[in-house]
Design a protein around this motif. Structure first.
Motif, PDB file in Angstrom:
ATOM      1  N   GLU A 111       2.120   9.952   0.875  1.00  0.00           N
ATOM      2  CA  GLU A 111       0.883   9.766   1.999  1.00  0.00           C
ATOM      3  C   GLU A 111      -0.218   9.751   1.269  1.00  0.00           C
ATOM      4  N   ARG A 112      -0.652  10.543   0.306  1.00  0.00           N
ATOM      5  CA  ARG A 112      -2.000  10.731  -0.113  1.00  0.00           C
ATOM      6  C   ARG A 112      -2.405   9.367  -0.662  1.00  0.00           C
ATOM      7  N   ILE A 113      -1.159   8.745  -1.423  1.00  0.00           N
ATOM      8  CA  ILE A 113      -1.448   7.398  -2.355  1.00  0.00           C
ATOM      9  C   ILE A 113      -1.586   6.371  -1.137  1.00  0.00           C
ATOM     10  N   CYS A 114      -1.047   6.407  -0.025  1.00  0.00           N
ATOM     11  CA  CYS A 114      -1.322   5.555   1.085  1.00  0.00           C
ATOM     12  C   CYS A 114      -2.882   5.634   1.575  1.00  0.00           C
ATOM     13  N   GLN A 115      -3.325   6.753   1.678  1.00  0.00           N
ATOM     14  CA  GLN A 115      -4.396   7.160   2.084  1.00  0.00           C
ATOM     15  C   GLN A 115      -5.726   6.531   1.197  1.00  0.00           C
ATOM     16  N   VAL A 116      -5.694   7.008  -0.140  1.00  0.00           N
ATOM     17  CA  VAL A 116      -6.717   6.698  -1.030  1.00  0.00           C
ATOM     18  C   VAL A 116      -6.845   5.629  -1.815  1.00  0.00           C
ATOM     19  N   ASP A 117      -5.329   5.129  -2.146  1.00  0.00           N
ATOM     20  CA  ASP A 117      -5.372   4.234  -3.139  1.00  0.00           C
ATOM     21  C   ASP A 117      -5.735   2.896  -3.233  1.00  0.00           C
ATOM     22  N   GLY A 118      -5.594   2.306  -1.830  1.00  0.00           N
ATOM     23  CA  GLY A 118      -5.978   1.004  -1.504  1.00  0.00           C
ATOM     24  C   GLY A 118      -4.843  -0.028  -2.101  1.00  0.00           C
ATOM     25  N   ARG A 119      -5.274  -1.258  -2.275  1.00  0.00           N
ATOM     26  CA  ARG A 119      -4.500  -2.091  -3.014  1.00  0.00           C
ATOM     27  C   ARG A 119      -4.024  -1.820  -4.336  1.00  0.00           C
ATOM     28  N   THR A 120      -2.539  -1.910  -4.488  1.00  0.00           N
ATOM     29  CA  THR A 120      -2.033  -1.845  -5.909  1.00  0.00           C
ATOM     30  C   THR A 120      -2.685  -2.837  -6.830  1.00  0.00           C
ATOM     31  N   GLY A 121      -2.706  -2.520  -8.256  1.00  0.00           N
ATOM     32  CA  GLY A 121      -3.189  -3.652  -8.907  1.00  0.00           C
ATOM     33  C   GLY A 121      -1.902  -4.522  -9.227  1.00  0.00           C
ATOM     34  N   GLN A 122      -2.444  -5.760  -9.274  1.00  0.00           N
ATOM     35  CA  GLN A 122      -1.599  -7.038  -9.463  1.00  0.00           C
ATOM     36  C   GLN A 122      -2.227  -7.828 -10.391  1.00  0.00           C
ATOM     37  N   VAL A 123      -1.401  -8.510 -11.122  1.00  0.00           N
ATOM     38  CA  VAL A 123      -1.805  -9.411 -12.227  1.00  0.00           C
ATOM     39  C   VAL A 123      -2.440 -10.480 -11.537  1.00  0.00           C
ATOM     40  N   ASP A 124      -3.656 -10.823 -11.985  1.00  0.00           N
ATOM     41  CA  ASP A 124      -4.332 -12.039 -11.617  1.00  0.00           C
ATOM     42  C   ASP A 124      -4.772 -12.035 -10.109  1.00  0.00           C
ATOM     43  N   ALA A 125      -4.622 -10.850  -9.706  1.00  0.00           N
ATOM     44  CA  ALA A 125      -5.253 -10.612  -8.258  1.00  0.00           C
ATOM     45  C   ALA A 125      -6.673 -10.374  -8.032  1.00  0.00           C
ATOM     46  N   PRO A 126      -7.369 -10.774  -6.933  1.00  0.00           N
ATOM     47  CA  PRO A 126      -8.785 -10.699  -7.106  1.00  0.00           C
ATOM     48  C   PRO A 126      -9.315  -9.255  -6.949  1.00  0.00           C
ATOM     49  N   GLU A 127     -10.650  -9.228  -7.709  1.00  0.00           N
ATOM     50  CA  GLU A 127     -11.331  -8.114  -8.013  1.00  0.00           C
ATOM     51  C   GLU A 127     -11.744  -7.158  -6.408  1.00  0.00           C
ATOM     52  N   ALA A 128     -11.880  -5.967  -6.722  1.00  0.00           N
ATOM     53  CA  ALA A 128     -12.354  -5.524  -5.371  1.00  0.00           C
ATOM     54  C   ALA A 128     -13.543  -6.300  -4.856  1.00  0.00           C
ATOM     55  N   SER A 129     -13.452  -6.326  -3.458  1.00  0.00           N
ATOM     56  CA  SER A 129     -14.777  -6.907  -2.926  1.00  0.00           C
ATOM     57  C   SER A 129     -14.868  -6.513  -1.441  1.00  0.00           C
ATOM     58  N   SER A 130     -13.875  -6.301  -0.845  1.00  0.00           N
ATOM     59  CA  SER A 130     -14.001  -5.834   0.501  1.00  0.00           C
ATOM     60  C   SER A 130     -14.418  -4.317   0.550  1.00  0.00           C
ATOM     61  N   GLU A 131     -15.167  -3.967   1.730  1.00  0.00           N
ATOM     62  CA  GLU A 131     -15.550  -2.528   1.695  1.00  0.00           C
ATOM     63  C   GLU A 131     -14.270  -1.469   1.517  1.00  0.00           C
ATOM     64  N   GLU A 132     -13.140  -1.765   2.212  1.00  0.00           N
ATOM     65  CA  GLU A 132     -12.116  -1.018   1.767  1.00  0.00           C
ATOM     66  C   GLU A 132     -11.481  -0.961   0.293  1.00  0.00           C
ATOM     67  N   ASP A 133     -11.698  -2.159  -0.378  1.00  0.00           N
ATOM     68  CA  ASP A 133     -11.441  -2.289  -1.716  1.00  0.00           C
ATOM     69  C   ASP A 133     -12.427  -1.103  -2.453  1.00  0.00           C
TER      70      ASP A 133
END
Lengths: 533, 106
Positions: A31-53
């Protein structure tokens, strides 16, 4: 307080005494992971840009929910049957994605291993399972562990510091340190080749222990610098680090460099007092010396004065407890740590990276090719990031006979001198006869994401205070000693002679106890309160 | 100042490392390598005593901390299929390797 915020030793105790189940602790952690971790790292995924990211941690490359539920279920069954579930019974932990785990993706944060599922488990992973720990996932890192900020991973978004998500976690075990600080697992397994456990531990306000080389098996660890790599724990307190080291240390027939030296009882060693211990301070560890490419001169810069003050204050607490603080301990070759590291680690890395070829396993180019050499060139050019490329090219430049200028030989001699510096200060019959050396872990607190990445020389100097430990093979333990004026954690490290982990744990534990009433001990990463934890 | 690693050296290095690189990445990598070389050159200023040997390892290994080499016995891995499954191209249980380039020697 949620169970995921409890120390590992408390969690294990609650589970063994049936006050809580391993599955309940796991669900709290997920549950903690769901609350604080956000998007799980993926290869070639976009870098963080949204407020949530931008306001989440991104420690993970893979959350192993099903695997963890199976492990937790087994622990609860053992408890129900009255059997011993182990010293880390039901403790959720994460593994840096550089350790192989059978049947689970193991990527090293690289595109070249993005489709690799390991057919075997690392010895340390097996030993954690034997001790009853539950692996909740794999955590992000610098690609192949090459870096000091965890920004070089091919898995995006890269980890962000739970104390300030605009800052780096440090590296290369950045996902490990961030996950531990944010309560996404009580413990993490990391690796330290030039400071990669201690550096992120200091940036994220956790404990991080780099054992003596060979104290913990490297089997199943994807290799960087084979004569430097050390697996070890990151944890929120000294006791948990000791418990974890106890579980993973010891000889392994699958790693011929693992030591047969007996493993002491670290929990007992840790609780002894430090009266009469001789603990040194060295001016060489309060400055960073580097060759400035602009002025072409050797430049000496003092470290952040807030960090120096925190380390001196730590020495003051240790003196109150009866330790003798020895000033002005000479370690004259400290300034050669990074240049030597540039040579030795690159030569070893280039050799270790030649195995990734697009033939046996891992990524293969989708483009056409006419022969094996073209397949290699395209596959490796596409799938390695800039850090592995830099290390391979430098390693070849420094070791190929056609370019040889003698730097490798010089670096091995510099390494011998760094080893001798430490042997001299720890020699029981020597002038200083220290039990340990107390130093800052890093020259700065966590810097902003993107502020250093791209300048490979500046990034490397972030490790100047940790790299000599790896050259010498000795153990080092980083522990939190306060915060700077931007509310970022400060870490200090204690270094000791070969196999002195018990002594280092004892010093850090004594400090932890004597400062437990200090206000800064109550601080928690802001990301937790923001999410109502 | 002349770069330690010239464009020609760099081409030779990328060939030895089996890396095909876009031009802009190649230029960045060569610049960073030359910056690292400036740092590495500091090693030339270390006063080295003739008696100082080289250390390939930090800690020494002797009979007190090292095990005797284990017996050299081959063992069949039980996960043969799992291991082979990782290969991008398989045929009849063998890993397919593309043609190997070679040069005719005079």
């Amino acid at each position: 307080m949620k169970t995921c915020d409890l120390p590992a030793y408390v969690i294990a105790d609650l589970i063994k005494t049936k006050q809580v189940s391993a599955v309940e602790v796991l669900e709290d952690t997920l549950e903690r992971i769901c609350q604080v971790d956000g998007r799980t790292g993926q290869v070639d995924a976009p870098e963080a840009s949204s407020e949530e990211d931008l306001s989440t941690v991104h420690a993970f490359t893979l959350v192993t929910e099903d695997y963890a539920r199976q492990q937790a279920g087994k622990i609860d069954k053992l408890v129900k049957e009255g059997k011993n579930p182990g010293p880390l019974a039901g403790v959720p932990y994460t593994a840096k994605d550089i350790f192989t785990v059978k049947g689970i993706k193991t990527t090293a944060g690289s595109k070249i291993l993005s489709n690799y599922t390991s057919p075997y488990s690392a010895t340390v992973v097996e030993r954690m399972a034997d001790a009853g720990a539950v692996m909740v996932g794999k955590v992000n890192l610098d690609e192949f562990t090459y870096g000091s900020s965890s920004e070089s991973s091919a898995y995006k978004p890269v980890p962000r510091n739970p104390w300030d998500t605009s800052r780096v976690t440090g590296g290369s075990s950045g996902g490990s340190a961030a996950a531990v600080a944010a309560g996404e697992g009580a413990i993490s397994l990391g690796t330290d080749t030039g400071g990669s456990i201690r550096h992120p531990a200091s940036f994220c306000g956790t404990v991080g222990l780099k054992p003596t080389y060979g104290r913990v098996s490297r089997y199943g660890l994807i290799a960087f610098g084979s004569s430097l790599d050390c697996p070890g724990p990151l944890a929120r307190n000294v006791t948990d680090a000791a418990l974890t080291l106890q579980a993973i240390a010891g000889q392994d027939s699958r790693d011929s460099t693992s030591a047969t030296t007996p493993v002491p009882n670290y929990l007992k060693e840790m609780e002894k007092d430090i009266r009469g211990m001789r603990i040194g301070l060295s001016e060489e560890f309060f400055r960073v010396t580097y060759f400035d490419s602009e002025s072409m001169e050797l430049v000496e810069n003092p470290i952040d004065p807030q960090i120096k003050d925190a380390v001196l204050s730590t020495a003051g607490f240790l003196a109150q407890l009866g330790a003798d603080i020895v000033m002005d301990v000479p370690l004259p070759h400290t300034k050669y740590g990074v240049p030597t590291y540039f040579v030795i680690s690159r030569v070893e890395a280039s050799s270790n990276l030649l195995r990734y070829d697009g033939v046996k396993y891992g990524y293969r180019t989708a483009e056409s090719f006419t022969d094996l050499r073209e397949l290699y060139r395209k596959t490796r050019g596409e799938a390695f990031g800039v850090e592995p490329k830099l290390r391979m090219l430098m390693g070849i430049y420094l070791s190929a006979a056609q370019f040889d200028k003698g730097y490798y030989d010089l670096a091995l001699k510099a390494r011998a001198l760094m080893r001798k510096d430490f042997e001299d200060i720890f020699d029981p019959r020597g002038k200083y006869h220290l039990d340990a050396l107390l130093t800052p872990t890093a020259p700065s607190t966590a810097f902003s994401i993107g502020s250093v990445y791209g300048d490979s020389v500046m990034m490397a100097y972030s490790d100047q205070l940790t790299a000599t430990t790896n050259h010498a093979g000795i153990p080092g333990l980083s522990f939190p000693v306060g915060f700077d004026n931007e509310n970022l954690p400060i870490g200090a490290q204690v270094l000791g002679p070969d196999y002195s982990e018990g002594v280092l744990l004892r010093i850090a534990r004594a400090y932890e106890k004597v400062t437990e009433k200090e206000d800064w001990r109550n601080k928690r990463p802001p990301i937790l309160s923001k999410n109502g934890n | 100042m002349t770069d330690k690693i010239s464009p020609e050296d760099f081409d030779r290095l990328t060939d030895l490392a089996s890396l095909e690189l876009p031009a802009d990445e190649a230029e960045y990598l060569r610049k960073e390598l030359n910056n690292q070389m400036i740092s590495i050159e500091i090693l030339e200023s270390i006063p080295i005593d003739a008696e100082i040997g080289t250390a390939a390892h930090g800690i020494p290994y002797d009979e007190l901390n090292s095990a005797a080499p284990r017996e050299d016995i081959s063992r069949q891995d039980p996960n043969r299929e799992e291991i082979l499954k990782q290969a991008p191209e398989l045929e009849d249980g063998y890993i397919v390797v593309p043609d190997i380039s070679y040069e005719e020697l005079d």
